[in-house]
Design an enzyme around this catalytic site. Structure first.
Site, PDB file in Angstrom:
ATOM      1  N   ASP A  63      -2.265 -17.518  32.812  1.00  0.00           N
ATOM      2  CA  ASP A  63      -1.368 -16.358  32.783  1.00  0.00           C
ATOM      3  C   ASP A  63      -2.075 -15.065  32.395  1.00  0.00           C
ATOM      4  O   ASP A  63      -3.233 -15.070  31.980  1.00  0.00           O
ATOM      5  CB  ASP A  63      -0.190 -16.628  31.826  1.00  0.00           C
ATOM      6  CG  ASP A  63      -0.639 -17.250  30.502  1.00  0.00           C
ATOM      7  OD1 ASP A  63      -1.833 -17.176  30.181  1.00  0.00           O
ATOM      8  OD2 ASP A  63       0.204 -17.801  29.793  1.00  0.00           O
ATOM      9  N   ASP A 132       8.816 -22.084  21.043  1.00  0.00           N
ATOM     10  CA  ASP A 132      10.034 -22.513  21.734  1.00  0.00           C
ATOM     11  C   ASP A 132       9.738 -23.555  22.822  1.00  0.00           C
ATOM     12  O   ASP A 132      10.596 -23.889  23.619  1.00  0.00           O
ATOM     13  CB  ASP A 132      10.730 -21.296  22.365  1.00  0.00           C
ATOM     14  CG  ASP A 132       9.809 -20.544  23.311  1.00  0.00           C
ATOM     15  OD1 ASP A 132       8.643 -20.971  23.497  1.00  0.00           O
ATOM     16  OD2 ASP A 132      10.254 -19.517  23.874  1.00  0.00           O
ATOM     17  N   HIS A 134       7.340 -23.189  25.226  1.00  0.00           N
ATOM     18  CA  HIS A 134       6.836 -22.680  26.503  1.00  0.00           C
ATOM     19  C   HIS A 134       5.378 -23.068  26.724  1.00  0.00           C
ATOM     20  O   HIS A 134       4.599 -23.216  25.781  1.00  0.00           O
ATOM     21  CB  HIS A 134       7.072 -21.167  26.666  1.00  0.00           C
ATOM     22  CG  HIS A 134       6.201 -20.267  25.860  1.00  0.00           C
ATOM     23  ND1 HIS A 134       6.684 -19.507  24.820  1.00  0.00           N
ATOM     24  CD2 HIS A 134       4.887 -19.963  25.946  1.00  0.00           C
ATOM     25  CE1 HIS A 134       5.706 -18.787  24.311  1.00  0.00           C
ATOM     26  NE2 HIS A 134       4.583 -19.048  24.975  1.00  0.00           N
ATOM     27  N   GLU A 139       8.842 -19.448  30.028  1.00  0.00           N
ATOM     28  CA  GLU A 139       9.775 -19.386  28.915  1.00  0.00           C
ATOM     29  C   GLU A 139      10.917 -20.376  29.126  1.00  0.00           C
ATOM     30  O   GLU A 139      11.063 -20.965  30.193  1.00  0.00           O
ATOM     31  CB  GLU A 139      10.344 -17.963  28.815  1.00  0.00           C
ATOM     32  CG  GLU A 139       9.291 -16.890  28.522  1.00  0.00           C
ATOM     33  CD  GLU A 139       8.867 -16.847  27.050  1.00  0.00           C
ATOM     34  OE1 GLU A 139       8.875 -17.900  26.378  1.00  0.00           O
ATOM     35  OE2 GLU A 139       8.528 -15.745  26.580  1.00  0.00           O
TER      36      GLU A 139
HETATM   37  C1  GLP Z   1       1.084 -17.510  24.635  1.00  0.00           C
HETATM   38  C2  GLP Z   1       0.302 -18.116  25.779  1.00  0.00           C
HETATM   39  C3  GLP Z   1       0.412 -19.633  25.800  1.00  0.00           C
HETATM   40  C4  GLP Z   1       0.105 -20.164  24.424  1.00  0.00           C
HETATM   41  C5  GLP Z   1       1.093 -19.632  23.432  1.00  0.00           C
HETATM   42  C6  GLP Z   1       0.845 -20.129  22.019  1.00  0.00           C
HETATM   43  O1  GLP Z   1       2.431 -17.402  24.905  1.00  0.00           O
HETATM   44  N1  GLP Z   1       0.711 -17.600  27.036  1.00  0.00           N
HETATM   45  O2  GLP Z   1      -0.476 -20.159  26.769  1.00  0.00           O
HETATM   46  O3  GLP Z   1       0.162 -21.583  24.437  1.00  0.00           O
HETATM   47  O4  GLP Z   1       0.954 -18.209  23.425  1.00  0.00           O
HETATM   48  O5  GLP Z   1      -0.156 -19.375  21.419  1.00  0.00           O
HETATM   49  P1  GLP Z   1      -0.920 -19.733  20.101  1.00  0.00           P
HETATM   50  O6  GLP Z   1      -1.922 -20.769  20.500  1.00  0.00           O
HETATM   51  O7  GLP Z   1      -1.564 -18.473  19.669  1.00  0.00           O
HETATM   52  O8  GLP Z   1       0.073 -20.277  19.158  1.00  0.00           O
END
Ligand code: GLP
Length: 256
Positions: A63, A132, A134, A139
């Site tokens: 992404d 959540d 995702h 989402e």
């Molecule tokens: C973002 C990214 C996800 C990631 C999520 C959790 O939303 N697009 O790919 O898994 O954050 O991030 P973190 O690893 O910082 O908790």
């Protein structure tokens, strides 16, 4: 699903790194799906230290934020170059990250999908998880069959990611993300989660019903998923003892 619970994020990361390395070594011209966020940072450091050969690999990132340039310090382009790509011998032409400045977003997303297919598909997709549930930026209520497309972030995700941008108001509202259907087509998935703020999302993803209210739960439909957790993120799993038992009794011939 294989659920691996380790005492610490460091220990869980070591196992994840062995899995990624084995895919790279088995298929040097393979295709990796990569993720951003704080969770895979330690994994990227481990992979760099392993001095693997990335020269023939192709990578696709999950992404990117819409409306910020690749040079923006908080873009996922910047994140990937800073934390992984500049430290390994990957070929720039083989690196694919969604273009947050694409003029024709639907056209760009269709080409991204076509390019993944043209390379033969993703061999290993790395995933983190949002609080959540995702994955990527799919989402809650994302279609479980979704493909690469534009999404609007939830207020919760913008709040979660505000720490990187120095304020929620600076977090873009839109993103381009691979879809859940895209992710499910990878031959293998590796989901990492650490810390107690991920415990509920993990419990729902692994042991709850398959529902778009927890997009990661769609991975229950995938034939080959490894989930690497620390104690805290595993804390709400009902079958914790069983997962530990399974891992402790893994047949010798089953490598990571
Ligand atoms: C973002 C990214 C996800 C990631 C999520 C959790 O939303 N697009 O790919 O898994 O954050 O991030 P973190 O690893 O910082 O908790």
């Amino acid at each position: 699903m294989e659920i691996i619970i380790q005492p610490t994020p460091e220990a869980a990361t070591k196992i994840a790194a062995r899995l990624v390395a084995s895919v790279i070594q088995t298929k040097p011209a393979g295709v990796l799906g990569l993720a951003t966020g704080s969770t895979p940072l330690r994994l990227y450091r481990e992979l760099v230290e392993m001095k693997l050969d990335w020269s023939k690999l192709t990578t696709f990132n999950l992404d990117e934020y819409v409306g910020i340039s690749p040079q923006h310090p908080q873009s996922y382009h910047s994140f990937m170059w800073e934390n992984l790509f500049q430290h390994v011998n990957v070929a720039t032409k083989n690196v694919n990250i969604p273009d947050g400045l694409a003029k024709d977003i639907p056209g760009f997303c269709a080409r991204y999908e076509n390019k993944i297919a043209a390379t033969g598909g993703i061999d290993l997709q790395l995933l983190g998880i949002g609080t959540d549930g995702h994955i990527g930026f799919n989402e809650q209520t994302s279609s479980l069959a979704s493909r690469t497309r534009i999404k609007t972030l939830t207020p919760q995700t913008r709040q979660d990611n505000a720490r990187f941008f120095g304020g929620e108001e600076k977090v873009p509202h839109h993103v381009i993300t691979m879809g859940i259907g895209t992710i499910l087509e990878a031959r293998q998935c590796l989901l990492l989660a650490f810390g107690k703020n991920k415990a509920r999302a993990i419990a729902e993803a692994v042991e709850g019903p398959i529902t778009s209210m927890n997009p990661a739960s769609a991975l229950q439909q995938h034939p080959k998923v490894t989930v690497c957790l620390d104690e805290e993120s595993a804390a709400e799993l009902k079958l914790q003892d069983y997962y530990r038992y399974v891992y402790d009794h893994k047949p010798d011939w089953q490598t990571i």
